[in-house]
Enzyme design. Structure first.
Site, mmCIF file in Angstrom:
data_model
loop_
_atom_site.group_PDB
_atom_site.id
_atom_site.type_symbol
_atom_site.label_atom_id
_atom_site.label_comp_id
_atom_site.label_asym_id
_atom_site.label_seq_id
_atom_site.Cartn_x
_atom_site.Cartn_y
_atom_site.Cartn_z
ATOM 1 N N LYS A 13 20.523 54.983 27.490
ATOM 2 C CA LYS A 13 20.108 53.804 28.874
ATOM 3 C C LYS A 13 19.334 52.604 27.414
ATOM 4 C CE LYS A 13 16.844 55.844 31.438
ATOM 5 N NZ LYS A 13 17.327 57.266 30.842
ATOM 6 N N ARG A 88 15.959 55.396 41.017
ATOM 7 C CA ARG A 88 15.966 56.196 39.794
ATOM 8 C C ARG A 88 15.850 57.334 41.547
ATOM 9 N NH1 ARG A 88 13.185 57.529 34.258
ATOM 10 N NH2 ARG A 88 13.390 55.436 34.341
ATOM 11 N N ARG A 127 12.660 60.690 18.636
ATOM 12 C CA ARG A 127 12.602 59.449 18.392
ATOM 13 C C ARG A 127 11.269 58.761 17.971
ATOM 14 N NH1 ARG A 127 13.627 56.783 24.655
ATOM 15 N NH2 ARG A 127 11.884 58.372 24.769
ATOM 16 N N ARG A 161 6.005 57.665 21.515
ATOM 17 C CA ARG A 161 5.465 57.470 23.206
ATOM 18 C C ARG A 161 5.889 58.740 23.250
ATOM 19 N NH1 ARG A 161 10.799 55.680 26.709
ATOM 20 N NH2 ARG A 161 9.919 57.042 28.500
ATOM 21 N N ARG A 172 10.526 65.150 32.953
ATOM 22 C CA ARG A 172 11.062 64.593 33.299
ATOM 23 C C ARG A 172 12.813 64.678 33.854
ATOM 24 N NH1 ARG A 172 9.970 61.581 28.018
ATOM 25 N NH2 ARG A 172 11.470 60.424 28.259
HETATM 26 P P1 AP5 Z 1 17.157 55.764 24.297
HETATM 27 O O1 AP5 Z 1 18.096 54.617 24.393
HETATM 28 O O2 AP5 Z 1 16.003 55.620 24.108
HETATM 29 O O3 AP5 Z 1 17.153 56.390 25.758
HETATM 30 P P2 AP5 Z 1 16.487 56.612 27.817
HETATM 31 O O4 AP5 Z 1 17.970 57.117 28.026
HETATM 32 O O5 AP5 Z 1 16.630 54.419 27.447
HETATM 33 O O6 AP5 Z 1 15.861 57.243 26.970
HETATM 34 P P3 AP5 Z 1 14.911 56.990 27.939
HETATM 35 O O7 AP5 Z 1 13.425 57.928 27.634
HETATM 36 O O8 AP5 Z 1 13.175 55.860 27.608
HETATM 37 O O9 AP5 Z 1 14.534 57.134 29.456
HETATM 38 P P4 AP5 Z 1 13.052 57.206 30.824
HETATM 39 O O10 AP5 Z 1 14.747 57.676 31.697
HETATM 40 O O11 AP5 Z 1 13.130 59.576 30.694
HETATM 41 O O12 AP5 Z 1 12.290 56.754 29.870
HETATM 42 P P5 AP5 Z 1 11.989 55.381 30.904
HETATM 43 O O13 AP5 Z 1 11.212 54.573 30.544
HETATM 44 O O14 AP5 Z 1 12.996 55.135 31.648
HETATM 45 O O15 AP5 Z 1 18.106 56.650 23.362
HETATM 46 C C1 AP5 Z 1 16.759 57.661 22.944
HETATM 47 C C2 AP5 Z 1 17.011 58.343 21.667
HETATM 48 O O16 AP5 Z 1 18.048 58.806 21.111
HETATM 49 C C3 AP5 Z 1 16.591 57.250 20.540
HETATM 50 O O17 AP5 Z 1 16.296 57.328 19.547
HETATM 51 C C4 AP5 Z 1 18.452 56.537 19.678
HETATM 52 O O18 AP5 Z 1 18.604 55.919 18.725
HETATM 53 C C5 AP5 Z 1 19.373 58.478 20.777
HETATM 54 N N1 AP5 Z 1 20.173 57.680 20.565
HETATM 55 C C6 AP5 Z 1 20.863 56.724 21.745
HETATM 56 N N2 AP5 Z 1 22.268 57.112 22.100
HETATM 57 C C7 AP5 Z 1 22.217 58.508 20.895
HETATM 58 C C8 AP5 Z 1 23.633 58.832 20.533
HETATM 59 N N3 AP5 Z 1 24.717 58.437 21.798
HETATM 60 N N4 AP5 Z 1 23.558 59.441 19.315
HETATM 61 C C9 AP5 Z 1 22.311 59.922 18.957
HETATM 62 N N5 AP5 Z 1 21.352 59.433 19.339
HETATM 63 C C10 AP5 Z 1 21.169 58.680 20.081
HETATM 64 O O19 AP5 Z 1 10.823 56.119 32.284
HETATM 65 C C11 AP5 Z 1 9.392 56.706 31.678
HETATM 66 C C12 AP5 Z 1 8.769 57.133 32.907
HETATM 67 O O20 AP5 Z 1 8.250 55.553 33.957
HETATM 68 C C13 AP5 Z 1 9.369 57.970 33.472
HETATM 69 O O21 AP5 Z 1 8.745 59.623 33.733
HETATM 70 C C14 AP5 Z 1 8.827 57.466 35.389
HETATM 71 O O22 AP5 Z 1 7.136 58.298 34.985
HETATM 72 C C15 AP5 Z 1 8.417 55.445 35.258
HETATM 73 N N6 AP5 Z 1 9.497 55.663 35.881
HETATM 74 C C16 AP5 Z 1 10.553 54.567 35.092
HETATM 75 N N7 AP5 Z 1 11.764 53.642 36.231
HETATM 76 C C17 AP5 Z 1 10.893 53.815 37.164
HETATM 77 C C18 AP5 Z 1 11.530 54.114 38.516
HETATM 78 N N8 AP5 Z 1 12.413 53.910 39.004
HETATM 79 N N9 AP5 Z 1 11.431 55.121 38.966
HETATM 80 C C19 AP5 Z 1 9.342 55.905 39.349
HETATM 81 N N10 AP5 Z 1 9.297 55.719 37.941
HETATM 82 C C20 AP5 Z 1 10.236 55.166 36.966
#
Ligand code: AP5
Length: 225
Positions: A13, A88, A127, A161, A172
């Protein structure tokens, strides 16, 4: 044009959001990034969110909805927005619709990135991010051109992270799987969901997203110039 990305942790994402921000001048509301910034700055919001994030749980809906409302009101009505990581839950989705309605905006497309669980763990544990400019890298899939040096800013410090450990990834992922069908159904009823195979190479995923947006008649006419 406003877009929502839905997908499990590590689905890509953030990667695809950054690309659209750079190439199409869209603005991203990436809730994980905003929360991490608040935790780092020890704001009241950061203090409220930290324990949930550390445990790999969702931050309560009320906190998230207030946060997104504050962020959205700072963005001009014409600006195309990508919601990365929000909503979410169904409660968040309903609140977002109500909020957008008040601001005369709509969600135009919801892109669900679909990735196998085993691939997610490998992606997340590999990552890292440049400490200076937050550019994202991966030990296997996305290395800097010169080892140890950021392609964008020349920084040499990279961070991982604290919630990117195998145990927290498991939590998660389990939270995502609990909420996923509710939120996808919510947007399917509005005929907004497009599935994208997130197992493809990053460029292929980007191409599939571009095609969906263009085929859907969505243009970037509101994009910032
Ligand atoms: P990356 O693009 O970083 O993946 P992502 O989907 O953004 O993963 P996140 O871990 O950031 O998502 P998340 O939803 O768990 O965390 P968030 O920060 O939103 O890609 C990952 C890796 O893969 C990278 O190294 C990239 O290079 C590689 N990659 C990408 N595409 C690829 C491909 N096609 N092929 C190969 N490699 C690839 O949330 C963190 C925390 O915040 C949550 O756990 C929660 O506690 C809180 N939070 C955030 N939003 C909310 C909400 N709306 N409600 C409640 N709590 C929330």
């Amino acid at each position: 044009m406003n877009l929502v990305f839905i997908g499990p942790p590590g689905a890509g994402k953030g990667t695809q959001t950054k690309r659209l921000v750079e190439e199409k001048n869209m603005v991203a509301l990436a809730t994980g990034d905003i929360l991490r910034q608040n935790v780092q700055n020890e704001t009241e919001l950061g203090k409220q969110a930290k324990e949930y994030m550390d445990a790999g749980k969702l931050v309560p809906d009320e906190v998230m909805i207030n946060m997104i409302e504050g962020e959205l009101t700072n963005i001009s009505a014409e600006q195309a927005v990508i919601f990365d990581g929000f909503p979410r839950t169904v409660a968040q989705a309903e609140a977002l619709d109500a909020l957008l309605n008040r601001l005369n905006k709509t969600i135009d497309n919801v892109i669900e990135l679909v990735v196998d669980d085993e691939a997610l763990v490998e992606r997340i544990v590999g990552r890292s991010t440049c400490k200076t400019c937050q550019a994202s890298y991966h030990d296997k899939f996305s290395l800097p051109k010169v080892a140890g040096v950021c392609d964008y800013c020349g920084g040499t410090e990279f961070v991982r992270r604290s919630d990117d450990t195998p145990e927290k990834i498991k939590n998660r992922l389990s939270v995502y799987n609990q909420e996923k069908s509710g939120i996808i159904d919510y947007y399917r009823k509005q005929d907004l969901v497009s599935e994208v195979d997130g197992m493809l190479e990053q460029e292929e995923v980007a191409g599939a997203i571009e095609k969906i947006l263009v085929d859907g008649g969505l243009t970037y006419k509101y994009a910032k110039v």
